[in-house]
Design a protein around this motif. Structure first.
Motif, mmCIF file in Angstrom:
data_model
loop_
_atom_site.group_PDB
_atom_site.id
_atom_site.type_symbol
_atom_site.label_atom_id
_atom_site.label_comp_id
_atom_site.label_asym_id
_atom_site.label_seq_id
_atom_site.Cartn_x
_atom_site.Cartn_y
_atom_site.Cartn_z
ATOM 1 N N LEU A 47 0.837 -1.202 0.000
ATOM 2 C CA LEU A 47 0.000 0.000 0.000
ATOM 3 C C LEU A 47 0.873 1.254 0.000
ATOM 4 C CD1 LEU A 47 -2.699 -1.039 2.653
ATOM 5 C CD2 LEU A 47 -2.768 -1.308 0.169
ATOM 6 N N ARG A 48 0.352 2.304 -0.611
ATOM 7 C CA ARG A 48 1.053 3.586 -0.637
ATOM 8 C C ARG A 48 1.037 4.227 0.754
ATOM 9 N NH1 ARG A 48 -1.415 7.402 -3.482
ATOM 10 N NH2 ARG A 48 -3.364 6.294 -3.919
ATOM 11 N N ALA A 49 1.993 5.074 0.985
ATOM 12 C CA ALA A 49 2.088 5.757 2.274
ATOM 13 C C ALA A 49 1.026 6.854 2.375
ATOM 14 C CB ALA A 49 3.482 6.348 2.452
ATOM 15 N N ASN A 50 0.807 7.288 3.644
ATOM 16 C CA ASN A 50 -0.109 8.403 3.962
ATOM 17 C C ASN A 50 -1.552 8.103 3.575
ATOM 18 O OD1 ASN A 50 2.145 9.957 4.860
ATOM 19 N ND2 ASN A 50 2.563 10.565 2.740
ATOM 20 N N ALA A 51 -1.952 6.848 3.640
ATOM 21 C CA ALA A 51 -3.349 6.494 3.378
ATOM 22 C C ALA A 51 -4.206 6.906 4.571
ATOM 23 C CB ALA A 51 -3.471 4.994 3.130
ATOM 24 N N PRO A 52 -5.437 7.334 4.353
ATOM 25 C CA PRO A 52 -6.280 7.815 5.455
ATOM 26 C C PRO A 52 -6.894 6.661 6.253
ATOM 27 C CG PRO A 52 -7.495 7.911 3.406
ATOM 28 C CD PRO A 52 -6.108 7.458 3.041
ATOM 29 N N ALA A 53 -7.425 6.991 7.405
ATOM 30 C CA ALA A 53 -8.176 6.027 8.197
ATOM 31 C C ALA A 53 -9.575 5.870 7.607
ATOM 32 C CB ALA A 53 -8.254 6.487 9.651
ATOM 33 N N SER A 93 6.335 7.298 5.484
ATOM 34 C CA SER A 93 6.536 7.876 4.162
ATOM 35 C C SER A 93 7.345 6.920 3.306
ATOM 36 C CB SER A 93 7.261 9.222 4.273
ATOM 37 O OG SER A 93 8.550 9.021 4.824
ATOM 38 N N LEU A 94 7.390 7.163 2.019
ATOM 39 C CA LEU A 94 8.144 6.297 1.117
ATOM 40 C C LEU A 94 9.635 6.331 1.433
ATOM 41 C CD1 LEU A 94 6.359 7.048 -2.273
ATOM 42 C CD2 LEU A 94 6.044 5.081 -0.768
ATOM 43 N N ASP A 95 10.179 7.503 1.828
ATOM 44 C CA ASP A 95 11.601 7.603 2.129
ATOM 45 C C ASP A 95 11.967 6.785 3.358
ATOM 46 O OD1 ASP A 95 11.724 11.093 1.138
ATOM 47 O OD2 ASP A 95 11.923 9.237 -0.031
ATOM 48 N N SER A 96 11.109 6.848 4.402
ATOM 49 C CA SER A 96 11.423 6.110 5.619
ATOM 50 C C SER A 96 11.335 4.618 5.397
ATOM 51 C CB SER A 96 10.457 6.519 6.755
ATOM 52 O OG SER A 96 9.112 6.206 6.395
ATOM 53 N N VAL A 97 10.433 4.194 4.539
ATOM 54 C CA VAL A 97 10.322 2.771 4.250
ATOM 55 C C VAL A 97 11.557 2.273 3.520
ATOM 56 C CG1 VAL A 97 9.030 1.054 2.938
ATOM 57 C CG2 VAL A 97 7.810 2.794 4.259
ATOM 58 N N SER A 98 12.086 3.084 2.586
ATOM 59 C CA SER A 98 13.230 2.641 1.795
ATOM 60 C C SER A 98 14.519 2.650 2.591
ATOM 61 C CB SER A 98 13.378 3.540 0.554
ATOM 62 O OG SER A 98 13.589 4.883 0.960
ATOM 63 N N THR A 99 14.604 3.462 3.687
ATOM 64 C CA THR A 99 15.848 3.546 4.451
ATOM 65 C C THR A 99 15.763 2.850 5.798
ATOM 66 O OG1 THR A 99 15.124 5.672 5.364
ATOM 67 C CG2 THR A 99 16.454 5.720 3.349
ATOM 68 N N ALA A 100 14.639 2.254 6.130
ATOM 69 C CA ALA A 100 14.474 1.676 7.454
ATOM 70 C C ALA A 100 15.266 0.395 7.619
ATOM 71 C CB ALA A 100 12.992 1.398 7.738
ATOM 72 N N GLY A 101 15.394 -0.398 6.597
ATOM 73 C CA GLY A 101 16.023 -1.703 6.722
ATOM 74 C C GLY A 101 17.301 -1.783 5.937
ATOM 75 N N PRO A 102 18.002 -2.924 6.059
ATOM 76 C CA PRO A 102 19.242 -3.112 5.298
ATOM 77 C C PRO A 102 18.974 -3.206 3.811
ATOM 78 C CG PRO A 102 18.593 -5.137 6.420
ATOM 79 C CD PRO A 102 17.699 -4.056 6.926
ATOM 80 N N ALA A 103 20.035 -2.997 3.039
ATOM 81 C CA ALA A 103 19.881 -2.931 1.590
ATOM 82 C C ALA A 103 19.469 -4.266 1.008
ATOM 83 C CB ALA A 103 21.195 -2.461 0.953
ATOM 84 N N GLU A 104 19.858 -5.411 1.663
ATOM 85 C CA GLU A 104 19.550 -6.702 1.068
ATOM 86 C C GLU A 104 18.067 -7.016 1.076
ATOM 87 O OE1 GLU A 104 21.240 -7.271 5.270
ATOM 88 O OE2 GLU A 104 21.753 -6.226 3.413
ATOM 89 N N VAL A 105 17.282 -6.266 1.837
ATOM 90 C CA VAL A 105 15.839 -6.505 1.849
ATOM 91 C C VAL A 105 15.247 -6.249 0.474
ATOM 92 C CG1 VAL A 105 13.664 -5.795 2.929
ATOM 93 C CG2 VAL A 105 15.740 -5.967 4.302
ATOM 94 N N GLN A 106 15.884 -5.423 -0.352
ATOM 95 C CA GLN A 106 15.359 -5.109 -1.663
ATOM 96 C C GLN A 106 15.342 -6.322 -2.583
ATOM 97 O OE1 GLN A 106 17.673 -1.864 -3.168
ATOM 98 N NE2 GLN A 106 16.994 -0.435 -1.581
ATOM 99 N N ASP A 107 16.029 -7.392 -2.207
ATOM 100 C CA ASP A 107 16.045 -8.585 -3.037
ATOM 101 C C ASP A 107 14.781 -9.419 -2.878
ATOM 102 O OD1 ASP A 107 19.585 -9.113 -2.427
ATOM 103 O OD2 ASP A 107 18.536 -7.932 -3.954
ATOM 104 N N ASP A 108 13.927 -9.096 -1.878
ATOM 105 C CA ASP A 108 12.726 -9.896 -1.630
ATOM 106 C C ASP A 108 11.775 -9.945 -2.808
ATOM 107 O OD1 ASP A 108 12.452 -9.088 1.921
ATOM 108 O OD2 ASP A 108 13.679 -10.552 0.824
ATOM 109 N N PRO A 109 11.498 -8.823 -3.530
ATOM 110 C CA PRO A 109 10.608 -8.928 -4.688
ATOM 111 C C PRO A 109 11.112 -9.893 -5.742
ATOM 112 C CG PRO A 109 10.883 -6.638 -4.035
ATOM 113 C CD PRO A 109 11.877 -7.432 -3.242
ATOM 114 N N VAL A 110 12.451 -9.976 -5.930
ATOM 115 C CA VAL A 110 12.990 -10.910 -6.915
ATOM 116 C C VAL A 110 12.720 -12.331 -6.488
ATOM 117 C CG1 VAL A 110 15.081 -11.681 -8.075
ATOM 118 C CG2 VAL A 110 14.742 -9.242 -7.573
ATOM 119 N N ALA A 111 12.926 -12.610 -5.188
ATOM 120 C CA ALA A 111 12.664 -13.954 -4.684
ATOM 121 C C ALA A 111 11.197 -14.301 -4.825
ATOM 122 C CB ALA A 111 13.105 -14.049 -3.221
ATOM 123 N N GLY A 112 10.323 -13.302 -4.583
ATOM 124 C CA GLY A 112 8.889 -13.563 -4.714
ATOM 125 C C GLY A 112 8.513 -13.909 -6.134
#
Length: 208
Positions: A112-118, A150-169
């Motif tokens: 889901l996109r960031a900043n979605a309302p309640a 936010s999108l920036d906090s999501v992209s910097t919150a974890g280690p860089a190797e987490v970005q490989d998860d979509p490829v594995a999926g």
């Protein structure tokens, strides 16, 4: 002096009636075989049933405190990774889905996109079942608080190797299994019917 016995001569109409009776017998045999095969195919088709939705996160009709970063849909078998579509609509009809749905094992996850309302959300999904048939459905849930990341906090919150998860999926996404057993049964049926028809025609030709 006893009268000589003349050889019995079959009337042409009698011969035709015999051929017709033989044709009806062969047709009845072929029909019985077709009915039996149809019952077998029906049993085989029932065994290859469409996949079913077994659960969702959030659950149907649930009220959650905070909107999660994605929704999950679980199925009885691994759906195809091609053609999956998931829409997450808020009360105004805006879609908050982020990118394509990812399928790993029997679970489809839609980010889901960031900043979605309640508020109340309606999830409309459509995937291709493991038997190559499309299935779809709708469920809804309510969140007391929208997403705050936010999108920036999501992209910097974890280690860089987490970005490989979509490829594995994408590598583990299910590939639909074509029902080859039914195709082979139909092919065998066509061959057997052709042999029976050829045999019946040959017998009728020899009886003339």
């Amino acid at each position: 002096m006893p009268a000589s016995l003349s050889p019995r001569v079959l009337h042409p109409s009698t011969s035709r009636r015999g051929r017709r009776r033989h044709t009806r017998t062969m047709a009845a045999s072929v029909l019985s075989f077709l009915l039996a095969t149809a019952m077998l195919l029906g049993a085989g088709g029932a065994a290859v049933a469409h996949d079913e939705l077994t659960g969702t996160v959030p659950a149907e009709g649930a009220t959650v405190a905070v909107l999660p970063p994605g929704v999950e849909l679980s199925f009885t078998s691994v759906p195809s990774g091609i053609g999956a579509q998931v829409e997450v609509l808020d009360e105004s009809g805006e879609d908050w889905a982020e990118g394509p749905a990812e399928i790993v094992d029997r679970t489809a996850t839609q980010a889901l996109r960031a900043n979605a309302p309640a508020g109340e959300y309606t999830v409309s999904w459509r995937v291709v079942s493991s038997d190559s048939h499309p299935i779809e459905g709708i469920f809804s849930f309510t969140t007391q608080q929208g997403s705050t990341a936010s999108l920036d906090s999501v992209s910097t919150a974890g280690p860089a190797e987490v970005q490989d998860d979509p490829v594995a999926g994408s590598q583990t996404a299910g590939v639909s299994d074509f029902p080859w057993s039914i195709v082979l049964m139909i092919a065998a049926l066509v061959v057997i019917v052709g042999v029976l028809a050829f045999t019946a025609r040959k017998r009728l030709g020899g009886s003339r």
